[in-house]
Design a protein around this motif. Structure first.
Motif, short mmCIF file in Angstrom:
data_model
loop_
_atom_site.label_atom_id
_atom_site.label_comp_id
_atom_site.label_asym_id
_atom_site.label_seq_id
_atom_site.Cartn_x
_atom_site.Cartn_y
_atom_site.Cartn_z
N GLU A 81 40.01 45.83 39.24
CA GLU A 81 40.33 47.01 38.44
C GLU A 81 39.10 47.88 38.20
O GLU A 81 39.16 49.11 38.22
CB GLU A 81 40.91 46.59 37.09
CG GLU A 81 42.30 46.01 37.18
CD GLU A 81 42.87 45.70 35.79
OE1 GLU A 81 42.49 46.39 34.83
OE2 GLU A 81 43.68 44.77 35.68
N ARG A 109 52.39 47.56 32.15
CA ARG A 109 51.03 47.12 31.82
C ARG A 109 51.02 46.25 30.57
O ARG A 109 50.26 45.26 30.48
CB ARG A 109 50.12 48.34 31.62
CG ARG A 109 48.69 47.99 31.27
CD ARG A 109 47.99 47.27 32.41
NE ARG A 109 46.63 46.88 32.06
CZ ARG A 109 45.72 46.42 32.91
NH1 ARG A 109 46.07 46.26 34.19
NH2 ARG A 109 44.52 46.10 32.50
N VAL A 139 51.95 42.88 31.74
CA VAL A 139 50.84 42.28 32.50
C VAL A 139 49.78 41.75 31.54
O VAL A 139 49.25 40.63 31.72
CB VAL A 139 50.24 43.32 33.46
CG1 VAL A 139 48.95 42.80 34.11
CG2 VAL A 139 51.25 43.69 34.55
N ARG A 150 46.85 51.27 36.23
CA ARG A 150 47.38 50.44 35.16
C ARG A 150 48.91 50.40 35.23
O ARG A 150 49.57 51.43 35.19
CB ARG A 150 46.92 50.99 33.80
CG ARG A 150 45.39 50.91 33.62
CD ARG A 150 44.95 51.62 32.35
NE ARG A 150 45.50 50.99 31.13
CZ ARG A 150 45.00 49.90 30.56
NH1 ARG A 150 43.94 49.29 31.09
NH2 ARG A 150 45.53 49.42 29.46
N ASP A 154 49.15 45.43 39.73
CA ASP A 154 49.33 44.74 38.44
C ASP A 154 50.54 43.80 38.50
O ASP A 154 50.48 42.64 38.08
CB ASP A 154 49.53 45.77 37.33
CG ASP A 154 48.23 46.05 36.56
OD1 ASP A 154 47.19 45.53 36.98
OD2 ASP A 154 48.29 46.80 35.58
N LYS A 198 40.70 39.73 39.21
CA LYS A 198 41.60 40.85 38.95
C LYS A 198 40.88 41.91 38.12
O LYS A 198 40.97 43.12 38.42
CB LYS A 198 42.84 40.36 38.19
CG LYS A 198 43.78 41.49 37.72
CD LYS A 198 44.47 42.16 38.89
CE LYS A 198 45.58 43.08 38.45
NZ LYS A 198 45.12 44.33 37.83
#
Length: 858
Positions: A719, A848, A851, A737, A742, A715
């Motif tokens: 990104e 975010r 997450v 983000r 996400d 992941k």
């Protein structure tokens, strides 16, 4: 005596006519002229009764209602209004007093019973203030009343005002003074609603015992036709003087000639109106009695039926004819009288209602600029192309466009909307069904304008097949179709084509239709995010099925034998989760299983050949949008074989399966090929594939620490590496983000960890998995709500981006015009782009933070 002779002679010709309906308008005109003559004679008698013949008073008698429209019945009231003016040198008060005496005497003379009967009942109740008001007024008094106090129905009554006796010059002055107010009446607040409400009140006041037998006032009766014609005249006649005839049939003909009513509808109404009026005449001629109510006695009904030429079973035939007539008249009345476009036209100012080439070019450009068109000169060229000429199409467009321009202007891109409308109109030419749909259904016209000015994608899809504009006609045409229904529509045209490409192109056309229907339903508020996603996924499923079948036929024909293997297409990603968007590719896996006794090498080669044909047919250039098929989620990614046998998948997953592959399988859903179990209960290839992968995507012990670290590492790499160069991570809807990826990675991590223990997590749906994670306690309720709200918002933004641009886009735009367009597709008001942008940034910022806590363990 003379009047009686002429009346009897007219009735004799009428009764003897082979086609009394054709003679009916002439009968009405003759009777109205007789009434005018009688009024003039009665006025002469009234003057003779006064010492100086009423020399101090000029008086004009205005015919109203059927008298004014020259469509009188044999036994009718003669509706009139009186206007007086003092003669030269006379005092106004004296003139009014004399005028009252003259009007009173005129009415007495006309209604007096003699050995020859009476002339007519003269009714002045349509005057200002009705029976409570003075019998006569001066012209200025009339004008002042109508300017300040008159109700909507009073202007409607003035449609038929016509000088019939007395001072003709004064009568003409009366009409000339009041007609401008008549034709401006439709601009009054609530005008259309007032007229419609008045018609309903008339029906409500019919005695219950007469409701089914009323020829004049009841549903499907004469008033339905008359009110429909009058309302259309008043709304459209203010800008089109060709519609200002006082007669019902003449007005109906003008409305049809100039495109305001369909020719077929006008023809039906004309036919039924003549029949009802003829029956009304026959009813009144029997005993010269004023009535509009059908009798109940069998003998009377039999006589009426025969009078209409019904000979076999006149009572039953009459009942049947009347039932059909009333039904058709009522249907057409409701279609025209309650036409949604009428209210919109009436709400326009007179200047706006004339917004076409009749304005000077400069004035038109100024008005278009004021409406919000960025290129007024270009918009004017489109208007000229659409409205110039004497064709029926141009006439109808002149009616539609003043209203539609306002609807275009309400959209984010009025210029694009008008251009698309012109292109659709040009493509369809003078197709009557298209123009009729827009004219008769205000909702269709408004929706079309709204959609075309809101986004590029539906406009582009529509221009590929302009006849698809028919979906705007009603909500039913925008109802969602499931996979089976789409497949049912795709399969026959694909099967009729001989070669692979034309077969699949036909199916791609059906998919394009479904994308268009879905985008329209989305933009007009009939489909939510889940409905949009399901509709697109179902269309893609069906297309993959058709392309797979076509590929099998192609390979079998080439090899001259049946395919030696079963085939399966497994949807992955958004397709597998039935969460597809307008710009989504079809992420898939291809699986085959050799038939018993088949050579595995031959089966693999045949499967590869079919898949190659499938991909070629779905992406080949052509008139219909293609579907990109992405198989990169297969074992070994792009380095692995495109198609594997089920045994090969089993061997690979048992030895080499990586955490990312288990994660990808979370959304695996068979979508085409061998989906159904055999008749003897033999499991399908789809069932066996799911049996193979379920333990991988929902591992019994969840994720071990090494696999958990690997998922997090991948992941982080996504990104860092997959975000396009120059893209703002705060604005990239998918990979940014707090964006879609996400949320999905977080949900999928919870599924991998807890799917074996919590059955609710065993779903390909992101939203369902989020809800299950919250219920299982794997995710705090507030966090689950935060992630769900953000994922749905971002997914809608992604769809809006594709709609606005006409192609897939992943980043929130920075240009205010584009941002405003996206915001408005999302339901935000004009000018709220900044607020919308701030809401997106706020939601993704909060997501975010969830997450980072849940996915990364921060």
């Amino acid at each position: 005596m003379a009047y009686r002779r002429r009346l009897l002679a007219l009735a004799g010709r009428d009764l003897a006519a082979e086609d009394p309906a054709a003679l009916m308008p002439a009968v009405g005109r003759v009777l109205a002229d007789l009434a005018s003559t009688g009024l003039a004679a009665a006025l002469a008698v009234a003057r003779a009764e006064l010492p100086d013949a009423g020399a101090d008073c000029r008086i004009a008698v205005l015919g109203m209602g059927k008298t004014g429209g020259r469509e009188l019945n044999y036994v009718s009231d003669v509706d009139v209004v009186y206007v007086v003016e003092p003669a030269r040198g006379a005092e106004p008060a004296a003139a009014l007093a004399t005028g009252t005496k003259l009007a009173t005497a005129l009415q007495r003379v006309c209604s007096a019973h003699t050995a020859e009967g009476s002339l007519w009942e003269v009714d002045a109740a349509l005057r200002p203030e009705g029976r409570r008001g003075p019998l006569v007024r001066t012209l200025d008094s009339h004008v002042e009343y109508y300017r300040r106090w008159a109700k909507t129905w009073e202007f409607q009554a003035l449609l038929k005002a016509r000088p019939v006796a007395g001072d003709v010059a004064l009568g003409r002055a009366y009409v000339e003074a009041l007609q401008p107010m008549v034709w401006a009446a439709s601009e009054r607040e609530g005008f259309v609603d007032d007229v419609q409400a008045m018609r309903r009140r008339v029906e409500e006041n019919i005695p219950a015992k007469d409701a089914g037998r009323q020829l004049k006032l009841g549903p499907g009766g004469l008033r339905d036709v008359e009110f429909s014609v009058q309302l259309l005249q008043m709304v459209h006649g203010r800008t089109d003087a060709r519609l200002r005839s006082p007669g019902t049939l003449e007005g109906l003909e003008q409305l049809a000639t100039h495109g305001y009513v369909g020719r077929h509808d006008a023809g039906e109404l004309d036919h039924h109106y003549r029949l009802l009026r003829t029956l009304e005449h026959r009813l009144q001629l029997h005993r010269l009695r004023r009535t509009h109510v059908l009798p109940t006695a069998a003998a009377d009904l039999r006589r009426l039926g025969r009078a209409l030429g019904l000979r076999a079973e006149p009572e039953q035939q009459l009942e049947q004819v009347l039932r059909g007539t009333r039904r058709d008249v009522r249907r057409l009345h409701e279609k025209l009288f309650y036409r949604p476009l009428l209210g919109a036209v009436a709400r326009l100012s007179a200047d706006d209602a004339r917004l076409d080439v009749r304005l000077t070019p400069e004035a038109a450009r100024q008005r278009l600029a004021a409406l919000g068109f960025r290129d007024p000169a270009g918009a004017l060229r489109h208007l000229e192309a659409l409205t110039t000429g004497v064709s029926r199409r141009a006439s109808i467009q002149r009616t539609l466009l003043p209203v539609m321009l306002g609807w275009f202007a309400d959209g984010a891109d009025p210029d694009a909307g008008l251009l698309a409308f012109r292109r659709v109109s040009d493509s369809l030419g003078g197709a009557q069904w298209f123009l009729t749909m827009l004219r008769d259904s205000g909702a269709a016209a408004e929706r079309l304008a709204h959609v075309l000015a809101a986004a590029d994608l539906p406009a582009e899809l529509l221009l590929r097949s302009p006849e698809a504009v028919a979906v705007f006609a009603d909500d039913e045409r925008l109802a969602p179709y499931d996979r089976a229904q789409v497949l049912e529509a795709m399969a026959p045209p694909a099967d009729r084509r001989g070669d692979l490409l034309t077969s699949v192109m036909a199916a791609r056309g059906i998919r394009r239709r479904e994308l268009f229907r879905t985008s329209v339903a989305d933009l007009v508020g009939l489909r939510d995010l889940a409905g949009v996603a399901a509709a697109i996924a179902d269309a893609d499923d069906a297309l993959l099925e058709v392309a797979l079948r076509a590929g099998v036929r192609e390979v079998e024909a080439r090899q001259g034998s049946a395919l030696p293997t079963r085939l399966l297409v497994v949807g992955m990603g958004r397709l597998g989760g039935r969460e597809s968007g307008y710009g989504s590719d079809a992420d898939v896996l291809f699986v085959h299983d050799p038939l018993p006794g088949a050579d595995e090498g031959a089966a693999q080669a045949a499967a590869m050949a079919v898949v190659a044909e499938l991909r070629r047919s779905l992406t080949a250039a052509g008139p219909e949008p293609g579907l990109e098929v992405d198989a990169d989620l297969r074992p070994e990614g792009r380095q692995g074989p495109l198609v594997r046998s089920l045994a090969s998948y089993r061997a690979y997953y048992e030895r080499w399966s990586a955490p990312w592959e288990a994660q990808a399988l979370l959304r695996a859903r068979p979508v085409a090929g061998d989906l159904e179990d055999g008749p003897g209960g033999e499991p399908s290839l789809a069932a066996r594939f799911l049996e193979l992968v379920d333990p991988l995507r929902w591992p019994v012990r969840g994720l071990g620490e090494p696999d958990l670290r690997e998922v997090r590492r991948i992941k982080a790499r996504v990104e860092a590496e997959r975000l396009p160069r120059g893209a703002d991570p705060l604005r990239h809807v998918k990979l940014g983000r707090g964006g879609i990826a996400d949320v999905e990675w977080t949900v999928q991590l919870l599924q991998l960890c807890g799917g074996a223990e919590h059955p609710g997590l065993r779903t390909t749906s992101t939203t369902a998995a989020l809800a299950a994670a919250g219920e299982a306690g794997l995710l705090a309720a507030a966090d689950a709500e935060e992630l769900l709200r953000t994922w749905q918002f971002a997914s809608r933004v992604r769809n809006a981006l594709a709609l606005w641009h006409g192609k897939p886009k992943e980043s929130l735009p920075v240009q205010r015009s584009a941002l405003d367009g996206i915001a408005r597709i999302m339901g935000w008001p004009p000018g709220a782009a900044g607020d919308f942008e701030e809401e997106y940034l706020r939601l993704t910022r909060h997501a975010r933070s969830v997450v980072e806590r849940v996915f990364y363990g921060g």
